[in-house]
Design a protein around this motif. Structure first.
Motif, PDB file in Angstrom:
ATOM      1  N   SER A 204     -34.808   2.139  20.595  1.00 33.59           N
ATOM      2  CA  SER A 204     -35.381   0.658  20.906  1.00 33.59           C
ATOM      3  C   SER A 204     -35.378  -0.247  19.383  1.00 33.59           C
ATOM      4  N   GLU A 205     -35.589  -1.482  19.933  1.00 33.50           N
ATOM      5  CA  GLU A 205     -35.204  -2.442  18.751  1.00 33.50           C
ATOM      6  C   GLU A 205     -36.578  -3.310  18.869  1.00 33.50           C
ATOM      7  N   ILE A 206     -36.985  -3.600  17.722  1.00 34.20           N
ATOM      8  CA  ILE A 206     -38.350  -4.307  17.322  1.00 34.20           C
ATOM      9  C   ILE A 206     -37.823  -5.440  16.399  1.00 34.20           C
ATOM     10  N   SER A 207     -38.051  -6.806  16.768  1.00 32.04           N
ATOM     11  CA  SER A 207     -37.744  -7.924  16.052  1.00 32.04           C
ATOM     12  C   SER A 207     -39.143  -8.367  15.381  1.00 32.04           C
ATOM     13  N   LEU A 208     -39.026  -8.440  13.951  1.00 35.76           N
ATOM     14  CA  LEU A 208     -40.287  -8.932  13.370  1.00 35.76           C
ATOM     15  C   LEU A 208     -40.282 -10.357  12.870  1.00 35.76           C
ATOM     16  N   THR A 209     -41.263 -10.963  12.970  1.00 37.01           N
ATOM     17  CA  THR A 209     -41.448 -12.350  12.454  1.00 37.01           C
ATOM     18  C   THR A 209     -42.806 -12.550  11.825  1.00 37.01           C
ATOM     19  N   THR A 210     -43.081 -13.399  11.010  1.00 36.44           N
ATOM     20  CA  THR A 210     -44.444 -13.903  10.535  1.00 36.44           C
ATOM     21  C   THR A 210     -44.570 -15.200  11.064  1.00 36.44           C
ATOM     22  N   GLU A 211     -45.392 -15.286  12.130  1.00 38.24           N
ATOM     23  CA  GLU A 211     -45.707 -16.784  12.830  1.00 38.24           C
ATOM     24  C   GLU A 211     -46.692 -17.344  12.209  1.00 38.24           C
ATOM     25  N   ALA A 212     -47.569 -16.718  11.480  1.00 37.70           N
ATOM     26  CA  ALA A 212     -48.778 -17.485  10.937  1.00 37.70           C
ATOM     27  C   ALA A 212     -48.333 -18.463   9.781  1.00 37.70           C
TER      28      ALA A 212
ATOM     29  N   ARG B 128     -39.430 -17.427   9.752  1.00 38.32           N
ATOM     30  CA  ARG B 128     -38.222 -16.599  10.511  1.00 38.32           C
ATOM     31  C   ARG B 128     -37.546 -15.752   9.441  1.00 38.32           C
ATOM     32  N   ARG B 129     -37.782 -14.246   9.711  1.00 36.69           N
ATOM     33  CA  ARG B 129     -36.942 -13.661   8.881  1.00 36.69           C
ATOM     34  C   ARG B 129     -35.669 -12.785   9.528  1.00 36.69           C
ATOM     35  N   PRO B 130     -34.859 -12.689   9.063  1.00 41.31           N
ATOM     36  CA  PRO B 130     -33.875 -11.639   9.865  1.00 41.31           C
ATOM     37  C   PRO B 130     -33.830 -10.244   9.752  1.00 41.31           C
ATOM     38  N   THR B 131     -35.597  -9.819   9.614  1.00 39.65           N
ATOM     39  CA  THR B 131     -35.706  -8.490   9.619  1.00 39.65           C
ATOM     40  C   THR B 131     -35.567  -7.809  11.110  1.00 39.65           C
ATOM     41  N   HIS B 132     -34.994  -6.550  11.211  1.00 40.17           N
ATOM     42  CA  HIS B 132     -34.573  -6.086  12.473  1.00 40.17           C
ATOM     43  C   HIS B 132     -34.821  -4.490  12.329  1.00 40.17           C
ATOM     44  N   ALA B 133     -35.689  -4.110  13.120  1.00 40.06           N
ATOM     45  CA  ALA B 133     -35.740  -2.439  13.034  1.00 40.06           C
ATOM     46  C   ALA B 133     -35.199  -1.817  14.182  1.00 40.06           C
TER      47      ALA B 133
END
Length: 134
Positions: free
Chosen positions: A2-10, A14-19
């Motif tokens: 599975s893929e999870i995209s992480l962002t820091t909305e607060a 927008r970061r290109p981090t991808h797990a």
């Protein structure tokens, strides 16, 4: 996988981090540890903080299916979520709780680490009120 995209909305960042989570790797690793330590030792899968961002329920289920005996979480709410997902394995709460939370922990059949006599007494009373001798 599975893929999870992480962002820091607060912070509107927008970061290109991808797990990328590979459940087969988790299964392989847990089975390898189980093979190494044998069946006469307990194996705990620690799934606190949403299994470190990997998805606590899926990681817990995978770990239990491949040799873990029990689970570890930081706070009771993480254990509640696992119970609601149908997981019946022993779950240890590592973090401190307030004595007034003892009833919730006992009701969910979670094991609680203890750091004070007040908490121990509260857990004992909650267990007795629930009809448990543990």
């Amino acid at each position: 996988m599975s893929e999870i995209s992480l962002t820091t909305e607060a912070f509107d960042v927008r970061r290109p981090t991808h797990a990328m989570i590979d459940e087969s790797a988790i299964a392989f690793n847990v089975a390898a540890i189980r093979d190494r330590i044998g069946r006469d030792r307990h194996l705990m899968a620690v799934v606190k903080a949403d299994a470190y961002g990997h998805g606590a329920i899926r990681v817990a289920q995978t770990a239990l299916e491949h040799g873990a005996d029990c689970l570890g979480v930081a706070i009771p709410e993480e254990g509640f979520a696992l119970r609601q997902a149908g997981i019946n394995a022993p779950i240890l709460v590592f973090g401190f709780i307030q004595p007034q939370e003892a009833g919730k922990v006992v009701a969910a059949k979670l094991d609680q680490s203890v750091g004070s006599l007040d908490l121990l007494d509260s857990l004992d009373r909650a267990g007795k009120n629930a009809g448990s001798d543990v």
